[in-house]
Design a protein around this motif. Structure first.
Motif, PDB file in Angstrom:
ATOM      1  N   LEU A   1      42.293  35.980  -2.888  1.00 32.32           N
ATOM      2  CA  LEU A   1      43.508  35.178  -2.787  1.00 32.32           C
ATOM      3  C   LEU A   1      43.769  34.627  -4.192  1.00 32.32           C
ATOM      4  N   ASP A   2      44.978  34.854  -4.682  1.00 30.31           N
ATOM      5  CA  ASP A   2      45.244  34.686  -6.108  1.00 30.31           C
ATOM      6  C   ASP A   2      45.922  33.346  -6.447  1.00 30.31           C
ATOM      7  N   PHE A   3      45.142  32.387  -6.882  1.00 28.11           N
ATOM      8  CA  PHE A   3      45.700  31.103  -7.342  1.00 28.11           C
ATOM      9  C   PHE A   3      45.765  31.043  -8.871  1.00 28.11           C
ATOM     10  N   VAL A   4      45.685  32.205  -9.506  1.00 32.29           N
ATOM     11  CA  VAL A   4      45.857  32.279 -10.960  1.00 32.29           C
ATOM     12  C   VAL A   4      47.200  32.949 -11.293  1.00 32.29           C
ATOM     13  N   ALA A   5      47.514  34.004 -10.533  1.00 29.72           N
ATOM     14  CA  ALA A   5      48.779  34.724 -10.714  1.00 29.72           C
ATOM     15  C   ALA A   5      49.014  35.114 -12.174  1.00 29.72           C
ATOM     16  N   GLY A   6      47.970  35.688 -12.781  1.00 28.72           N
ATOM     17  CA  GLY A   6      48.102  36.123 -14.174  1.00 28.72           C
ATOM     18  C   GLY A   6      48.411  34.970 -15.104  1.00 28.72           C
ATOM     19  N   VAL A   7      47.861  33.800 -14.799  1.00 31.35           N
ATOM     20  CA  VAL A   7      48.149  32.524 -15.479  1.00 31.35           C
ATOM     21  C   VAL A   7      49.654  32.211 -15.388  1.00 31.35           C
ATOM     22  N   ALA A   8      50.057  31.911 -14.174  1.00 29.85           N
ATOM     23  CA  ALA A   8      51.429  31.448 -13.900  1.00 29.85           C
ATOM     24  C   ALA A   8      52.502  32.477 -14.252  1.00 29.85           C
ATOM     25  N   VAL A   9      52.139  33.745 -14.223  1.00 29.86           N
ATOM     26  CA  VAL A   9      53.084  34.805 -14.586  1.00 29.86           C
ATOM     27  C   VAL A   9      53.742  35.446 -13.351  1.00 29.86           C
ATOM     28  N   ASN A  10      52.904  35.860 -12.393  1.00 31.35           N
ATOM     29  CA  ASN A  10      53.425  36.619 -11.242  1.00 31.35           C
ATOM     30  C   ASN A  10      54.087  35.687 -10.221  1.00 31.35           C
ATOM     31  N   VAL A  11      55.233  35.115 -10.587  1.00 28.47           N
ATOM     32  CA  VAL A  11      55.871  34.117  -9.723  1.00 28.47           C
ATOM     33  C   VAL A  11      56.275  34.689  -8.365  1.00 28.47           C
TER      34      VAL A  11
ATOM     35  N   GLY B   1      59.423  37.239 -16.635  1.00 25.70           N
ATOM     36  CA  GLY B   1      59.525  38.665 -16.291  1.00 25.70           C
ATOM     37  C   GLY B   1      58.766  39.033 -15.029  1.00 25.70           C
ATOM     38  N   GLY B   2      58.204  38.041 -14.349  1.00 25.65           N
ATOM     39  CA  GLY B   2      57.471  38.296 -13.109  1.00 25.65           C
ATOM     40  C   GLY B   2      56.241  39.173 -13.319  1.00 25.65           C
ATOM     41  N   GLY B   3      55.832  39.391 -14.551  1.00 27.17           N
ATOM     42  CA  GLY B   3      54.662  40.230 -14.831  1.00 27.17           C
ATOM     43  C   GLY B   3      54.889  41.132 -16.045  1.00 27.17           C
ATOM     44  N   LEU B   4      56.136  41.382 -16.394  1.00 28.13           N
ATOM     45  CA  LEU B   4      56.410  42.120 -17.631  1.00 28.13           C
ATOM     46  C   LEU B   4      56.521  41.115 -18.777  1.00 28.13           C
ATOM     47  N   PRO B   5      56.087  41.509 -19.984  1.00 27.44           N
ATOM     48  CA  PRO B   5      56.112  40.555 -21.095  1.00 27.44           C
ATOM     49  C   PRO B   5      57.531  40.311 -21.608  1.00 27.44           C
TER      50      PRO B   5
END
Ligand SMILES: *Cc1c(COP(=O)(O)O)cnc(C)c1O
Length: 397
Positions: A42-52, A255-259
């Motif tokens: 369960l992901d509470f990091v989300a790519g450090v607040a990236v994968n909104v 970018g929801g995950g794209l830089p």
């Protein structure tokens, strides 16, 4: 490649700039990610607040697939529609009138720093160049942005730093007033210090800062790289404070995950940058902009934001309850889905325990557990977080 082999090769071929958890993440769906061995987290990091929007959001995938078939990149020597459309969406839903696109948070802050200096130089001469930033802040790892960052550990070994920065304690209006001189061009800060241990700016402080800056034509720069894009329950965190900045930077969730990063400004301030004064080859790249536009559309549609606000409140309350129950929890604080739990002990062993229980969290400032899940996280998933934390922290009392 087996995880152990991957770790060995990473050790061999990558510069040792990161401390990594010993798992290899291979795919994600919604609020979950999966490692090579098929274990679910369960992901509470989300790519450090990236994968909104979480992992694998259909709108985001569709936008990326579609754009990739047309055009990946063309440079800023030409017009590309996704870049203009994204700028339009950001301008229509923020204080800003103009946008500059780049590729990361540090680069967005670099643009903000350059913009502030150029604005001040143009209007008041080159003696006006100083930027006041906050202690415990975080603005990035380039030379200018690590200088802006008010943390010695980020700066150590990279001296000489860039001239023209002074630091004051966060949430201390008096300290800012004392630090302002005729050389002050801008004040730059985060509304919630994310890397700095989830410290939330006070309402009265921000309102006063805004007034102070307006009275003396000092630019107020808000670094919303972490707090932007719905993270705190509103599209941008400044909306909570009833004020507007002169410059704002975005990246992480954009970018929801794209830089992709962005520097936004008012018309008057933005005019300080003229052709040839700033640029970025990849900045505003059509693929990244198409992804960001998909993120913007989902957030503007409203349901995800409204839901995340409610879940954020539930999470804040649940963490406060946890604090009351556990002696090794010192404080619980945050805004929206950017929440922190300050421990009386080291946080890293707790992060490892949580990992072993199928929960990804991270730790800042040694003792602050930070939670920045995708905005689609549910109340039930918050319950799971709390249960695991209660268990893990309870065992360490
Ligand atoms: C992460 C972060 C940055 C740096 O962003 P990068 O994309 O890593 O360069 C800057 N400011 C804040 C507030 C951040 O959280």
């Amino acid at each position: 490649m087996p995880t152990e082999e991957l770790r060995e090769d990473a050790d061999r071929y990558l510069m040792h700039t990161y401390t990594r958890q010993p798992i290899s993440i291979v795919r994600g769906r919604g609020t979950r990610v999966y490692d090579l061995e098929g274990r679910e987290y369960l992901d509470f990091v989300a790519g450090v607040a990236v994968n909104v929007l979480g992992h694998g959001h259909p709108d985001l995938i569709a936008a990326i697939q579609k754009q990739s078939q047309h055009l990946l990149h063309a440079s800023n020597l030409y017009y590309t529609e996704p870049q203009v459309k994204l700028a339009e969406a950001l301008v229509e839903h923020s204080f800003a009138k103009k946008v500059f696109f780049c590729n990361s948070g540090a680069e967005a802050n670099e643009a903000a720093i350059k913009l502030a200096r150029r604005y001040a130089h143009g209007k008041y001469g080159t003696a006006r160049f100083e930027i006041i930033t906050m202690l415990q802040s975080f603005h990035g790892r380039t030379m200018a942005t690590l200088t802006a960052t008010g943390q010695e550990k980020v700066q150590k070994g990279f001296e000489p730093l860039l001239p023209g920065f002074t630091y004051v304690p966060f949430n201390d209006l008096n300290a800012v007033e004392q630090a302002i001189t005729p050389a002050t061009a801008a004040i730059m800060l985060e509304l919630v210090q994310g890397e700095g241990g989830v410290q939330v700016a006070d309402q009265a402080y921000i309102k006063s800062l805004r007034g102070l800056c307006r009275d003396r034509d000092i630019l107020l720069i808000l670094d919303e790289v972490q707090t932007g894009m719905g993270r705190t329950g509103t599209l941008f965190a400044y909306e909570h404070y009833g004020i507007q900045p002169d410059i704002m930077t975005l990246a992480k969730g954009l970018g929801g995950g794209l830089p992709i990063g962005a520097c936004l400004a008012t018309e008057e301030v933005a005019a300080a940058l003229t052709p040839g004064t700033h640029a970025s080859t990849f900045g505003g790249n059509p693929l990244a902009c198409s992804a960001a536009l998909a993120v913007m559309r989902v957030l503007l549609e409203g349901r995800v934001l409204t839901q995340s606000r409610a879940v954020g409140q539930y999470m804040a309350k649940s963490l406060l309850d946890l604090k009351d129950r556990l002696p090794n929890v010192k404080d619980a604080r945050g805004l929206g889905l950017l929440q922190g739990l300050e421990l009386t002990v080291d946080g890293q062993p707790v992060v490892t325990d949580c990992l072993n229980r199928g929960l990804l969290i991270n730790c800042t400032m040694d003792r602050v557990l930070r939670f920045v899940p995708p905005l689609i996280i549910t109340q039930r998933e918050i319950d799971r977080l709390i249960n695991v934390l209660a268990d893990v922290l309870g065992k360490r009392v």
